[in-house]
Design an enzyme around this catalytic site. Structure first.
Site, short mmCIF file in Angstrom:
data_model
loop_
_atom_site.label_atom_id
_atom_site.label_comp_id
_atom_site.label_asym_id
_atom_site.label_seq_id
_atom_site.Cartn_x
_atom_site.Cartn_y
_atom_site.Cartn_z
N ASN A 96 5.78 -2.05 11.62
CA ASN A 96 5.73 -1.05 10.30
C ASN A 96 6.08 -2.14 9.01
O ASN A 96 6.27 -2.89 8.78
CB ASN A 96 5.76 0.21 10.30
CG ASN A 96 4.87 1.20 9.60
OD1 ASN A 96 4.20 0.47 8.56
ND2 ASN A 96 3.88 1.79 10.24
N PHE A 124 -1.57 7.87 4.23
CA PHE A 124 -2.54 8.59 6.11
C PHE A 124 -3.48 9.22 4.99
O PHE A 124 -4.01 10.59 5.36
CB PHE A 124 -1.40 9.95 6.53
CG PHE A 124 -0.69 9.36 6.72
CD1 PHE A 124 -0.54 7.60 7.23
CD2 PHE A 124 -0.09 10.15 7.85
CE1 PHE A 124 1.14 7.74 8.08
CE2 PHE A 124 1.56 9.83 8.89
CZ PHE A 124 1.54 8.54 8.44
N ASN A 179 5.09 5.99 3.44
CA ASN A 179 4.39 6.49 2.35
C ASN A 179 4.34 8.54 2.32
O ASN A 179 3.26 8.35 1.51
CB ASN A 179 3.15 5.79 2.37
CG ASN A 179 2.88 4.69 2.21
OD1 ASN A 179 3.86 4.48 1.19
ND2 ASN A 179 2.66 3.40 2.25
N THR A 180 4.45 8.78 3.09
CA THR A 180 4.76 10.43 3.51
C THR A 180 5.80 10.50 3.41
O THR A 180 7.29 9.85 4.23
CB THR A 180 4.21 10.69 5.00
OG1 THR A 180 3.18 10.15 5.43
CG2 THR A 180 4.29 11.98 5.28
N LYS A 217 5.67 3.20 16.63
CA LYS A 217 5.21 2.03 15.68
C LYS A 217 6.80 2.32 14.63
O LYS A 217 7.11 3.33 14.54
CB LYS A 217 4.23 2.17 15.26
CG LYS A 217 3.96 0.97 14.17
CD LYS A 217 2.59 1.37 13.38
CE LYS A 217 2.14 0.09 12.77
NZ LYS A 217 1.20 -0.31 12.18
N ASN A 268 0.77 -1.17 0.14
CA ASN A 268 0.11 0.02 0.19
C ASN A 268 0.96 1.17 0.09
O ASN A 268 1.72 1.08 0.51
CB ASN A 268 -1.29 -0.02 1.21
CG ASN A 268 -0.51 1.12 2.21
OD1 ASN A 268 -0.14 1.55 2.77
ND2 ASN A 268 0.56 -0.03 3.27
N SER A 271 5.71 4.71 8.27
CA SER A 271 5.58 4.79 6.96
C SER A 271 6.12 5.37 6.06
O SER A 271 7.11 6.70 6.41
CB SER A 271 3.67 5.38 7.33
OG SER A 271 3.35 5.73 5.78
#
Length: 365
Positions: free
Chosen positions: A256, A124, A187-188, A227, A120, A185
């Protein structure tokens, strides 16, 4: 029976849809089911762990079972009664950011069936703290402990990140049973840089101070967990764990999603984003073991990554986790996974002559 029906009937139908469309369809159905009077409570009587050996009290809350829902599946907390009805011991919503944001462009969610995995790059996407508070505040009591995973908005520079995390705590301090600081994450852009020991210690301390500031107003002090990513260099991982400990956090979530693509065989293996599922199982369990060693077993750890069956969960418990989370297993195994995991863990404890799961936590560390 429920699992078999999902695998034979529902899963083939859902897997014909684009992954995110299937996700939204399922979440909408669960949201609708959550509104059916009395159904979630009645269903939970059948699915919730009945074995006292699986019950724990952590951070002042009772956990009927060690298996929780990982963040990312129900970002906005729209279907919590339905997820509780599946037998989870706790639920984690989010990641939530202070302001709503749409996330990255689609497509951004991919199935890897051959590898029992997902990739994915959602980014967010969420409705913001105000909407989440309105939804959670409408529920006077939660059947399970409710955790809130918090992050910064994409357009907030890292030097101002602490303010975003503090805003999340301030907005949700009266409805969260725990806060999870998400700095891992992939993805940011730039987010993972906040895992550097100095920045991480400063950030976690700011979150802990905000929790303390809200304690008098809300008459509660939810614990702060952090995390971490599975892709840190060993020395950096050690430094980050130590920074979390020094900053006063009450727990760790390991781990994560990963950027590692080793050994994958599915069509979408080269897509950008974080990988979850079975390929992460061994790595995340090894990191749980290392985190347990680094903290001397004094900081509760939540093990997440590749938990599909009771043996997977048991391995993480024995490595040092007190609780377990899952997400990808629900996509592949369906709603019966949680009940099966809890029953399987009870059987494994009985097999090994163990009276309570706390006796095996860290046994292999």
């Amino acid at each position: 029976m429920l699992g078999a029906m999902y695998r034979r009937v529902l899963k083939p139908m859902l897997f014909r849809l684009e992954a995110e469309d299937a996700h939204h369809l399922t979440l909408n159905l669960l949201e609708a089911a959550s509104r059916v009077p009395a159904w979630p409570g009645l269903a939970r009587r059948w699915t919730a762990p009945a074995d006292p050996a699986l019950t724990q009290t952590l951070w002042g809350h009772r956990y009927d079972g060690p298996v929780g829902l990982a963040a990312g599946l129900d970002k906005n907390g729209v279907a919590l009664p339905a997820f509780a009805a599946l037998g989870f011991g706790f639920l984690e919503v989010g990641t939530v950011t202070p302001r709503p944001q749409p996330g990255n462009e689609r497509p951004r969610l991919f199935r890897l069936p051959q590898d029992h995995a997902l990739i994915n790059r959602m980014g967010f996407n969420n409705a913001g703290t105000q909407a989440l508070h309105a939804r959670l505040g409408a529920r006077a009591a939660h059947p399970t402990p409710l955790w809130v995973n918090i992050g910064k908005n994409k357009d907030t520079p890292n030097e101002d990140a602490a303010a975003d995390y503090r805003r999340c705590v301030e907005a949700l301090g009266d409805v969260a049973d725990a806060f999870v600081v998400n700095v891992s994450s992939p993805n940011t852009p730039g987010l993972r840089a906040l895992q550097a020991a100095g920045d991480l210690e400063e950030l976690v301390r700011a979150v802990a101070q905000q929790v303390e500031a809200g304690r008098v107003r809300h008459l509660r002090r939810p614990p702060v967990l952090v995390k971490l990513a599975p892709d840190l260099h060993p020395a950096d991982f050690e430094a980050s764990v130590e920074a979390v400990r020094r900053a006063g956090a009450q727990g760790l979530i390991i781990s994560n999603t990963t950027l590692d693509r080793s050994g994958l065989g599915s069509l979408h293996r080269a897509e950008a984003g974080g990988l979850s599922g079975q390929p992460l199982a061994a790595k995340s369990t090894a990191l749980v073991r290392e985190a347990y060693r680094l903290t001397g077993g004094h900081l509760p750890i939540v093990g997440v990554g590749g938990v599909f069956g009771a043996e997977d969960a048991y391995a993480k418990l024995r490595a040092g986790a007190s609780l377990i989370e899952l997400y990808t297993a629900l996509i592949y195994g369906g709603p019966g996974v949680v009940r099966g995991l809890n029953r399987g863990l009870s059987a494994l404890l009985a097999r090994d002559g163990v009276r309570h799961l706390s006796e095996v936590v860290g046994a292999d560390a």
